[in-house]
Design an enzyme around this catalytic site. Sequence first.
Site, mmCIF file in Angstrom:
data_model
loop_
_atom_site.group_PDB
_atom_site.id
_atom_site.type_symbol
_atom_site.label_atom_id
_atom_site.label_comp_id
_atom_site.label_asym_id
_atom_site.label_seq_id
_atom_site.Cartn_x
_atom_site.Cartn_y
_atom_site.Cartn_z
ATOM 1 C CG ASP A 88 -0.370 0.211 2.433
ATOM 2 O OD1 ASP A 88 0.811 -0.355 2.661
ATOM 3 O OD2 ASP A 88 -0.720 0.830 3.454
ATOM 4 C CD GLU A 183 4.292 0.309 6.830
ATOM 5 O OE1 GLU A 183 5.348 0.478 7.637
ATOM 6 O OE2 GLU A 183 3.932 1.346 6.305
HETATM 7 ZN ZN ZN Z 1 7.140 2.132 4.274
#
Ligand code: ZN
Length: 418
Positions: A88, A183
């Site tokens: 992401d 993340e």
């Molecule tokens: Zn990163």
Amino acid sequence: MIFNSEPGFTVTGRFLKYVTIDTQSDPSSSSIPSTEKQKDLGNILVSELQAMGIVDADIDEYGYVYATIPANTAKQNIPVICFCSHMDTAPDCSGTGVIPIVHKNYQGDDIILPGDPSQIIKLKEHPDLKNQIGNDLITANGTTLLGADNKAGVAEIMDACYQMISRPEIKHGKIRILFTPDEEIGRGVDHVDIQKLGAYAGYTMDGESAGNMENETFSADGATLVINGVSAHPGFGKGKMESAIKIAGQIVAALPFELSPEGTENRDGFIHPVAIEGHVETARIDFIIRDFNEDKLTDHANTIRKMAVETLKRFPGSSFQLQVKPQYRNMKKILDKHPHIVEYAMEAMKRAGLNAKLCSIRGGTDGSRLSFMGLPCPNIFAGEHAFHGKQEWVSVQDMQKAVETILHLCMIWEEHSE
Ligand SMILES: [Zn+2]
């Protein structure tokens, strides 16, 4: 040793492809992954891995990609290691319609991004550019982020997979690959199946400058302070009203500057109010508390408590509750028990011709949580710079060095095993 990639399958070629796929995560979404489009990249990675001959590559319902490169040596006892990157990009800046630009043979000039000429990458604001003279830089066009955080890491791991599969002279044990969603919104490891991963040690490829490796993160708590004031009709408030809004304001104002994010750097920890909400009767302040030394988190929580007690002396009818919740812990505590995990990676960077340097992160990584879930996991550079913004950049040569580092690291684990 020089690792060549075939044209079309270079780390750069992969990177330029991956950044055009929008994988922005969304903190306001409760679905898993937070945005379905992250699976677009996951599916491409799975088919590329399968095309390399990695038959078990798959993506699960949560959007995690797992794959295995089988060992190619007769040695039986090589620990399984894992390489991990996140797919992401940050919610802070658009990742839709990224147009990557390769600036060949960078000579230290300011880089004006053509899609928005007010976006200028200046040497004096990005001192790391000094180490890039003669290299090929990649930026976005000024209207979006680039997404080198962390697609540089994804491309490096993918290229390393390709090289390990196609070049039998690179001796290695069983290698596991993990690509995670979400993340950037702090959910990157929520649904990792550590059992299924089955690795002894992991490395995230998500650091900044070439040669840097991070074996230390903050330890982190979240704290919530609820203030109960005394409400009264404002026309008749004299001597009665104790406004929770004003009490909250005084507590925030009393926090020591030398324990604030604005007033700390390097190894200092801090107390940071991140949200405040209130009415006359009740108010709430959310804090994050950070320190490299876990024990000091308690001191910081006590500082908040002390400020609340002191402030409330002036408001005898009011009260407060402070609740502290652990968020993540400094991975160094785990990594120090297995020093060779970091040592081998430092050796790998040296063999790749880099000046290997150990650093600490004033924040957390997926690795800090993975380390405490049973997968010790330091962070190796990926070459990404100025991330989460329109001036993000990475160099081709740093990405190539990261691929070399991965390959050397796999060989070092093989050399040290029986
Ligand atoms: Zn990163």
